[in-house]
Design an enzyme around this catalytic site. Structure first.
Site: not given
Ligand code: NAD
Length: 245
Positions: A188-189, A155, A17, A245, A151
Site C-alpha cells: 500500500t502507499p 497497535k 490502500g 516463526q 506504532y
Molecule cells: P495507507 O497509508 O496506504 O492508507 C491509510 C489512509 O489513512 C490514507 O488514505 C491516509 O490519508 C488516511 N489517514 C491517515 N491519517 C488519518 C487521520 N488522522 N484520519 C483519517 N484518515 C487518516 O495505509 P494502509 O497500508 O492502507 O494501512 C491501513 C491500516 O492497516 C492502518 O491502520 C495500518 O496501520 C494497518 N496496517 C498496514 C500494514 C501495511 O503493511 N500496509 C500492515 C499492518 C497493518
C-alpha cells in the site's frame, strides 16, 4: 443475495490502500459505504467509481468532533450504520531511545485514539440494531518490533481495546461484535514509499512476499458479514506466516 446486502459501512482512511480495497469489496457485495479520510482530494476521487453506493466525508479520526459529524451525516444519508472499519493509520519508524514527544503523540493520536473514538461512537450508533466493528491492528499488535516503538504500542493497544469493547458489548447485551485484524506487511502507499526496504520486508514473511490489499479485504469482509456471527474479541492474523516463526 450478496454477502453485505442492505448493510451500511463506515470505512476510515478509505481513500487508499487497505481501506480503499475494503470499500471496493464491500460495494461489490451489496453494501453502501461511507468513506472517510483526512486526504479529501484523493478521497473524493476514490468513491467516483462507486456511484450512489458511496459518499465521502472528510475526517481526522483523532478528533472527537469529526466523529460526531461522520455519524450524523452517515445516518442522515443512508439511514443506519451496520459496519465500522477503523482502518485509518500512520506508520513511523522510531525506537525506545530516539522517540520524541511530538512523534509519540502523533502516532498514538491517530493509531490508538482514532480507534478508541471510533469504537465509542460506533457502539452508540449500532447498539440498538447491531453491527460489526473491525479494528485494523497489525502484526505489530502481537509481537515486538524494535524500530516501530510508537506504532507497536498503539497497535498493541488496539488489540486490547478491541477485547475490552467486545466484552462490554456482550455483557450489555448489545448485538455488536468487535474484532481486530493483524496483517503482515502489505503493498500500500504506507509501505511502498520505502522501496529500499522491499526485499528485507519480503524476507520477514515465510511465504516470501508482501500481501496485496485484497488479501486483507477478504478477511475484513468475513468479519463485516453475518458469516462471522460467533466471533468477537478475537485477533484475526493475515501475515503469510510472519508470526508463526
Ligand atoms: P495507507 O497509508 O496506504 O492508507 C491509510 C489512509 O489513512 C490514507 O488514505 C491516509 O490519508 C488516511 N489517514 C491517515 N491519517 C488519518 C487521520 N488522522 N484520519 C483519517 N484518515 C487518516 O495505509 P494502509 O497500508 O492502507 O494501512 C491501513 C491500516 O492497516 C492502518 O491502520 C495500518 O496501520 C494497518 N496496517 C498496514 C500494514 C501495511 O503493511 N500496509 C500492515 C499492518 C497493518
Amino acid at each position: 443475495m450478496a454477502r453485505l446486502d442492505n448493510k451500511v459501512a463506515i470505512i476510515t482512511g478509505g481513500a487508499k490502500g487497505i481501506g480503499f480495497a475494503c470499500a471496493k469489496r464491500f460495494v461489490k457485495e451489496g453494501a453502501k459505504v461511507v468513506v472517510t479520510d483526512v486526504d479529501e482530494e484523493v478521497g473524493q476521487k476514490s468513491i467516483y467509481e462507486f456511484g450512489d453506493s458511496a459518499i465521502f466525508i472528510k475526517q481526522d479520526v483523532s478528533k472527537e468532533a469529526d466523529w460526531q459529524n461522520v455519524i450524523k451525516k452517515a445516518e442522515a444519508h443512508f439511514g443506519h450504520i451496520d459496519i465500522l472499519l477503523n482502518n485509518a493509520g500512520i506508520l513511523s519508524f522510531n525506537n525506545a531511545e530516539e522517540i520524541d514527544e511530538k512523534t509519540w503523540h502523533q502516532v498514538l493520536s491517530v493509531d490508538l485514539d482514532g480507534v478508541m473514538w471510533g469504537v465509542k461512537f460506533g457502539i452508540a450508533a449500532m447498539k440498538e440494531n447491531g453491527g460489526s466493528i473491525i479494528n485494523l491492528s497489525s502484526i505489530a499488535g502481537l509481537i515486538g518490533i524494535s524500530n516501530l516503538y510508537a506504532y507497536n504500542a498503539a497497535k498493541g493497544g488496539v488489540s486490547m481495546l478491541t477485547k475490552s469493547a467486545a466484552l462490554y458489548c456482550a455483557e450489555k447485551g448489545y448485538p455488536i461484535r468487535v474484532n481486530s485484524v493483524h496483517p503482515g506487511y502489505v503493498h500500500t502507499p504506507m509501505v511502498d514509499v520505502y522501496p529500499e526496504m522491499r526485499k528485507s520486508l519480503e524476507a520477514l514473511h515465510p511465504m516470501g512476499r508482501l500481501a496485496q490489499p485484497d488479501e486483507i479485504a477478504n478477511m475484513v469482509l468475513y468479519l463485516a458479514s453475518d458469516e462471522s456471527s460467533f466471533s468477537t474479541g478475537s485477533e484475526f492474523v493475515v501475515d503469510g506466516g510472519y508470526t508463526a516463526q
